[in-house]
Design an enzyme around this catalytic site. Sequence first.
Site, PDB file in Angstrom:
ATOM      1  N   LEU A  33       0.870  -1.244   0.026  1.00 46.47           N
ATOM      2  CA  LEU A  33       0.016  -0.006   0.229  1.00 46.47           C
ATOM      3  C   LEU A  33       0.911   1.175   0.091  1.00 46.47           C
ATOM      4  CD1 LEU A  33      -2.856  -1.277   2.661  1.00 46.47           C
ATOM      5  CD2 LEU A  33      -2.492  -1.474   0.079  1.00 46.47           C
ATOM      6  N   HIS A  37      -3.487   4.190  -2.101  1.00 49.80           N
ATOM      7  CA  HIS A  37      -4.505   3.370  -1.488  1.00 49.80           C
ATOM      8  C   HIS A  37      -5.032   4.123  -0.395  1.00 49.80           C
ATOM      9  CE1 HIS A  37      -1.931   0.357  -3.281  1.00 49.80           C
ATOM     10  NE2 HIS A  37      -2.967  -0.065  -3.742  1.00 49.80           N
ATOM     11  N   GLN A  61      -5.849 -13.032 -11.519  1.00 51.77           N
ATOM     12  CA  GLN A  61      -5.882 -11.812 -12.682  1.00 51.77           C
ATOM     13  C   GLN A  61      -4.313 -11.817 -13.243  1.00 51.77           C
ATOM     14  OE1 GLN A  61      -7.042  -9.187  -9.149  1.00 51.77           O
ATOM     15  NE2 GLN A  61      -5.801  -7.678 -10.273  1.00 51.77           N
ATOM     16  N   ASP A 152      -6.845   2.954 -12.511  1.00 56.79           N
ATOM     17  CA  ASP A 152      -7.098   1.770 -13.207  1.00 56.79           C
ATOM     18  C   ASP A 152      -8.661   1.981 -13.824  1.00 56.79           C
ATOM     19  OD1 ASP A 152      -4.722   0.433 -12.328  1.00 56.79           O
ATOM     20  OD2 ASP A 152      -5.797   0.068 -10.416  1.00 56.79           O
ATOM     21  N   GLN A 155     -10.484  -1.229 -15.251  1.00 58.08           N
ATOM     22  CA  GLN A 155     -11.180  -1.715 -14.244  1.00 58.08           C
ATOM     23  C   GLN A 155     -12.187  -1.354 -13.530  1.00 58.08           C
ATOM     24  OE1 GLN A 155      -8.432  -3.938 -11.114  1.00 58.08           O
ATOM     25  NE2 GLN A 155      -9.045  -2.344  -9.704  1.00 58.08           N
ATOM     26  N   SER A 188       1.710   0.673  -6.970  1.00 57.00           N
ATOM     27  CA  SER A 188       2.692  -0.248  -6.458  1.00 57.00           C
ATOM     28  C   SER A 188       3.625  -0.751  -7.243  1.00 57.00           C
ATOM     29  CB  SER A 188       1.758  -1.622  -6.008  1.00 57.00           C
ATOM     30  OG  SER A 188       0.863  -1.148  -5.135  1.00 57.00           O
TER      31      SER A 188
HETATM   32  O1  PAF Z   1      -6.794  -2.826  -8.228  1.00 61.24           O
HETATM   33  C1  PAF Z   1      -6.400  -3.974  -7.629  1.00 61.24           C
HETATM   34  O2  PAF Z   1      -5.495  -3.679  -6.783  1.00 61.24           O
HETATM   35  C2  PAF Z   1      -6.951  -5.318  -7.768  1.00 61.24           C
HETATM   36  O3  PAF Z   1      -7.164  -5.380  -9.233  1.00 61.24           O
HETATM   37  C3  PAF Z   1      -8.210  -5.534  -7.255  1.00 61.24           C
HETATM   38  C4  PAF Z   1      -9.296  -4.628  -7.529  1.00 61.24           C
HETATM   39  C5  PAF Z   1      -7.888  -5.443  -5.354  1.00 61.24           C
HETATM   40  C6  PAF Z   1      -8.635  -7.041  -7.179  1.00 61.24           C
HETATM   41  O4  PAF Z   1      -7.820  -7.833  -7.063  1.00 61.24           O
END
Ligand code: PAF
Length: 285
Positions: A33, A37, A61, A152, A155, A188
């Site tokens: 983190l 975050h 993933q 992201d 996402q 990260s």
């Molecule tokens: O963005 C992230 O860190 C990841 O893709 C998540 C949303 C925690 C899912 O593993």
Amino acid sequence: MHVFTGLAELRRQINEWKAEGQRIGFVPTMGNLHAGHFALVELARQRADKVVASIFVNPTQFGPNEDYARYPRSEQRDCGGLQAHGCDAAFLPTADVMYPFGAKNTVQMHVPGITDILCGAYRPGHFNGVATVVARLFNMVQPDLAVFGRKDYQQLQVIRYMAAEMSFPVEIVPAPTLREASGLAMSSRNQYLTDAERVTAAEVYRTLCFMRDAYLAGTPVERIEHEAFARLEAQGFEVDYAEIRSAELGRLARARTSARVALIAARLGLTRLIDNLEFDSQEGS
Ligand code: PAF
């Protein structure tokens, strides 16, 4: 701050909070983190009564040649940071808790359309893996709202679509991207960058600003994308894409609103960087 690794103990606490009428805010993470975050945690704190953050490096993933094994893990430091930022509970499920029948045998999410374009074209299965773990986390934590970073962008769109389409009773709250003074978006993966690469990496944001400004000045999109590509390559990036899309990530010809987003994914040495810049095509007009 409570730290849970098992589902039963997490559920017991969540049920207790819900019985008291507390709203649960959720921040899913893969750990390692940083300030970006913690800004998500702060936003969740503003919008909910109790904040739960999860740390789980999700194998489904990552592609076979990606950085799952070397993805930085720093759970103790992460929990210290979460506590310092007012998180009420950290959920650190083991792989057995997340995927009790094994990751290969899990029920999978498949989000059509937006998972195959942009980053999805370069990381087959990635967004379906994200959708799979986020759906499981929503089931486990049962939050009222969940915060996802705009960094992201794709996402965020995948999760918004999944949550709406599956009728998850969760409000998806987007959080702004945090940038270093150079413009480099916090991530990260930045810690893989050498000092020299970190300086060059700021070119991604500069190129996004160039793309937005050129678009607003009326330059044809193909020319902008071509120039952005060339500009990044000249700085030593291996570029996956540099594109301008409608806010829903469709092609511009089918855009329903004036909201636009410029997106870049490019590799610098061993590090794949992604970033984006949202803007309104009617800005300044
Ligand atoms: O963005 C992230 O860190 C990841 O893709 C998540 C949303 C925690 C899912 O593993």
